[in-house]
Design an enzyme around this catalytic site. Structure first.
Site, mmCIF file in Angstrom:
data_model
loop_
_atom_site.group_PDB
_atom_site.id
_atom_site.type_symbol
_atom_site.label_atom_id
_atom_site.label_comp_id
_atom_site.label_asym_id
_atom_site.label_seq_id
_atom_site.Cartn_x
_atom_site.Cartn_y
_atom_site.Cartn_z
ATOM 1 N N ALA A 242 7.962 7.788 -8.801
ATOM 2 C CA ALA A 242 7.197 8.546 -9.806
ATOM 3 C C ALA A 242 5.700 8.253 -9.685
ATOM 4 O O ALA A 242 4.859 9.145 -9.818
ATOM 5 C CB ALA A 242 7.699 8.200 -11.203
ATOM 6 N N GLU A 243 5.372 6.988 -9.399
ATOM 7 C CA GLU A 243 3.954 6.611 -9.238
ATOM 8 C C GLU A 243 3.284 7.429 -8.134
ATOM 9 O O GLU A 243 2.163 7.911 -8.288
ATOM 10 C CB GLU A 243 3.839 5.130 -8.839
ATOM 11 C CG GLU A 243 4.090 4.161 -9.969
ATOM 12 C CD GLU A 243 3.845 2.716 -9.519
ATOM 13 O OE1 GLU A 243 2.893 2.452 -8.764
ATOM 14 O OE2 GLU A 243 4.629 1.836 -9.929
ATOM 15 N N HIS B 274 -0.796 1.808 -12.999
ATOM 16 C CA HIS B 274 -0.114 0.645 -13.566
ATOM 17 C C HIS B 274 1.346 1.027 -13.850
ATOM 18 O O HIS B 274 1.597 2.105 -14.406
ATOM 19 C CB HIS B 274 -0.817 0.223 -14.862
ATOM 20 C CG HIS B 274 -0.207 -0.981 -15.495
ATOM 21 N ND1 HIS B 274 -0.414 -2.256 -15.006
ATOM 22 C CD2 HIS B 274 0.634 -1.102 -16.558
ATOM 23 C CE1 HIS B 274 0.268 -3.109 -15.754
ATOM 24 N NE2 HIS B 274 0.909 -2.434 -16.696
ATOM 25 N N GLY C 281 0.784 -1.240 0.000
ATOM 26 C CA GLY C 281 0.000 0.000 0.000
ATOM 27 C C GLY C 281 0.809 1.278 0.000
ATOM 28 O O GLY C 281 0.390 2.272 0.597
ATOM 29 N N SER C 282 1.953 1.285 -0.721
ATOM 30 C CA SER C 282 2.716 2.543 -0.712
ATOM 31 C C SER C 282 2.005 3.624 -1.538
ATOM 32 O O SER C 282 2.060 4.803 -1.201
ATOM 33 C CB SER C 282 4.151 2.316 -1.195
ATOM 34 O OG SER C 282 4.177 2.083 -2.574
ATOM 35 N N VAL D 288 -8.557 -5.683 -18.622
ATOM 36 C CA VAL D 288 -7.486 -5.307 -17.684
ATOM 37 C C VAL D 288 -6.496 -4.297 -18.297
ATOM 38 O O VAL D 288 -6.036 -4.480 -19.420
ATOM 39 C CB VAL D 288 -6.728 -6.585 -17.224
ATOM 40 C CG1 VAL D 288 -5.530 -6.213 -16.353
ATOM 41 C CG2 VAL D 288 -7.670 -7.495 -16.463
ATOM 42 N N ASP D 289 -6.181 -3.234 -17.526
ATOM 43 C CA ASP D 289 -5.191 -2.212 -17.904
ATOM 44 C C ASP D 289 -5.470 -1.579 -19.267
ATOM 45 O O ASP D 289 -4.546 -1.301 -20.045
ATOM 46 C CB ASP D 289 -3.763 -2.813 -17.903
ATOM 47 C CG ASP D 289 -3.377 -3.366 -16.537
ATOM 48 O OD1 ASP D 289 -3.894 -2.852 -15.534
ATOM 49 O OD2 ASP D 289 -2.580 -4.313 -16.488
ATOM 50 N N ASN E 45 -7.053 3.402 -11.734
ATOM 51 C CA ASN E 45 -6.001 2.461 -11.344
ATOM 52 C C ASN E 45 -4.648 3.034 -11.734
ATOM 53 O O ASN E 45 -4.548 3.840 -12.660
ATOM 54 C CB ASN E 45 -6.227 1.124 -12.071
ATOM 55 C CG ASN E 45 -5.175 0.091 -11.713
ATOM 56 O OD1 ASN E 45 -4.796 -0.062 -10.544
ATOM 57 N ND2 ASN E 45 -4.667 -0.619 -12.716
HETATM 58 C C1 GRF Z 1 2.478 -0.530 -7.894
HETATM 59 O O1 GRF Z 1 3.669 -0.683 -8.650
HETATM 60 C C2 GRF Z 1 1.299 -0.288 -8.797
HETATM 61 O O2 GRF Z 1 1.626 0.422 -9.948
HETATM 62 C C3 GRF Z 1 0.881 -1.686 -9.169
HETATM 63 O O3 GRF Z 1 1.080 -2.447 -7.997
HETATM 64 C C4 GRF Z 1 2.093 -1.841 -7.211
HETATM 65 C C5 GRF Z 1 1.509 -1.613 -5.863
HETATM 66 O O4 GRF Z 1 2.437 -1.143 -4.925
HETATM 67 N N1 GRF Z 1 -0.480 -1.695 -9.677
HETATM 68 P P1 GRF Z 1 1.937 -0.528 -3.562
HETATM 69 O O5 GRF Z 1 1.109 -1.598 -2.846
HETATM 70 O O6 GRF Z 1 1.141 0.677 -3.864
HETATM 71 O O7 GRF Z 1 3.185 -0.212 -2.786
#
Ligand code: GRF
Length: 320
Positions: free
Chosen positions: A174-175, A110, A15-16, A145-146, A108
């Protein structure tokens, strides 16, 4: 500040990204709040973090609950008055009816530059293909999906000696930034007057013989032939001193208007000047607008205003 959009985050693991969305929501001007964190695994580490941060969590177990899992989840999302669902490392394939219920309101993240590398092992695939950049994508969730509409992307350079792990941890940084920024823009978009007018216009133009016309400077839509056309929807955009952006539609009379306003004053109001001629206002710049309901109102108002030759056709069509 305007009411914040209520977001639920669904996770399966650490869950980061959830944490990034949560910490971003602590800024005073963040347009969303994290109202619920849940997922499919009751012991996902991210749930402990969210709980420690004082967020409502729900420990559901998709394996134990079997087919009732999705109903349980839906019920709790409704109970928490969730406006938007953000998936963050949620590893379940979502059934079509659940996707349908949240269409346009579920997003979502990805870890690739979609449409490249759907599914798992995105970083290894990018390295194996000798790509020089990869990145992350935030997209709307559809049943494939995606594959839903892309809302935003960020590029991350691939270094010559990168391993999948090293690359994954840089992409993750970056996410975290991309997701928080995109979610904020996504929930704000629905309060943007231009976006709202466009959305009302799409609904209005789906009805027969509709024309765009302004009414005292406000965007409006008329039905009928040019010599005898009538307004059936008019935007209410702050220029009468009103706080909100709304659409005015014809209702069944003063009694109905009073009943609706009493039952739901956050949604309905009696507009100045227009109210006496049975126009009711529906507020649209708030989270969780039910656009199907708005479409029903526009259709009803169209029916009240349209000439008999058109309403007859509509009635006949409805009978089939
Ligand atoms: C992330 O890389 C996200 O893009 C993918 O799953 C991973 C989840 O990581 N869908 P976290 O649990 O949010 O740390």
């Amino acid at each position: 500040m305007a009411e914040r959009a209520r977001v639920a985050i669904l996770i399966s693991g650490r869950g980061s990204n959830m944490a990034a969305l949560l910490y971003a929501s602590r800024a005073d001007d963040c347009p969303y709040e994290v109202a619920l964190v849940s997922g499919d695994r009751p012991n996902a580490p991210g749930l402990d973090l969210a709980e420690a941060e004082g967020i409502s969590i729900l420990r559901l177990d998709s394996k134990k609950s079997g087919s009732s899992y999705w109903n349980e989840l839906q019920t709790s999302l409704e109970k928490a008055s969730i406006d938007v669902v953000a998936l963050a490392g949620f590893m379940r394939i979502i059934p079509a009816d659940f996707v349908e219920r949240w269409a346009g309101r579920m997003i979502n993240i990805h870890p690739s530059l979609l449409p490249k590398y759907r599914g798992l092992h995105t970083h290894q695939s990018a390295i194996d293909n000798r790509d020089s950049v990869t990145g992350a994508t935030v997209h709307l969730v559809t049943s494939e999906v995606d594959s839903g509409a892309i809302l935003s992307q960020v590029e991350v350079a691939i270094l010559p000696d990168d391993t999948a792990e090293a690359l994954a941890s840089r992409v993750l940084i970056a996410e975290h930034q991309l997701y928080a920024r995109t979610l904020s823009q996504f929930v704000s978009r629905e309060r943007d007057p231009d976006w709202i007018v466009e959305r009302v216009g799409q609904i209005a133009f789906a009805l027969p013989e509709t024309r765009f016309k302004t009414s005292h400077g406000a965007p409006g839509w008329k039905v009928g032939s040019p010599s005898s056309d009538k307004f059936f929807a008019i935007m209410w955009m702050k220029h009468h001193g009103e706080e909100s952006v709304a659409v005015l539609v014809k209702c069944g009379g003063q009694d109905e208007m009073a009943t609706l306003i009493e039952a739901d004053p956050a949604q309905y109001f009696r507009p100045q000047y227009y109210g006496p001629s049975d126009w009711i206002g529906i507020r649209l710049d708030r989270p969780g607008v039910d656009w199907d309901h708005v479409a029903e109102w526009l259709q009803r108002s169209w029916q009240i205003s349209a000439p008999a030759r058109l309403t007859k056709l509509m009635t006949i069509a409805e009978e089939f």
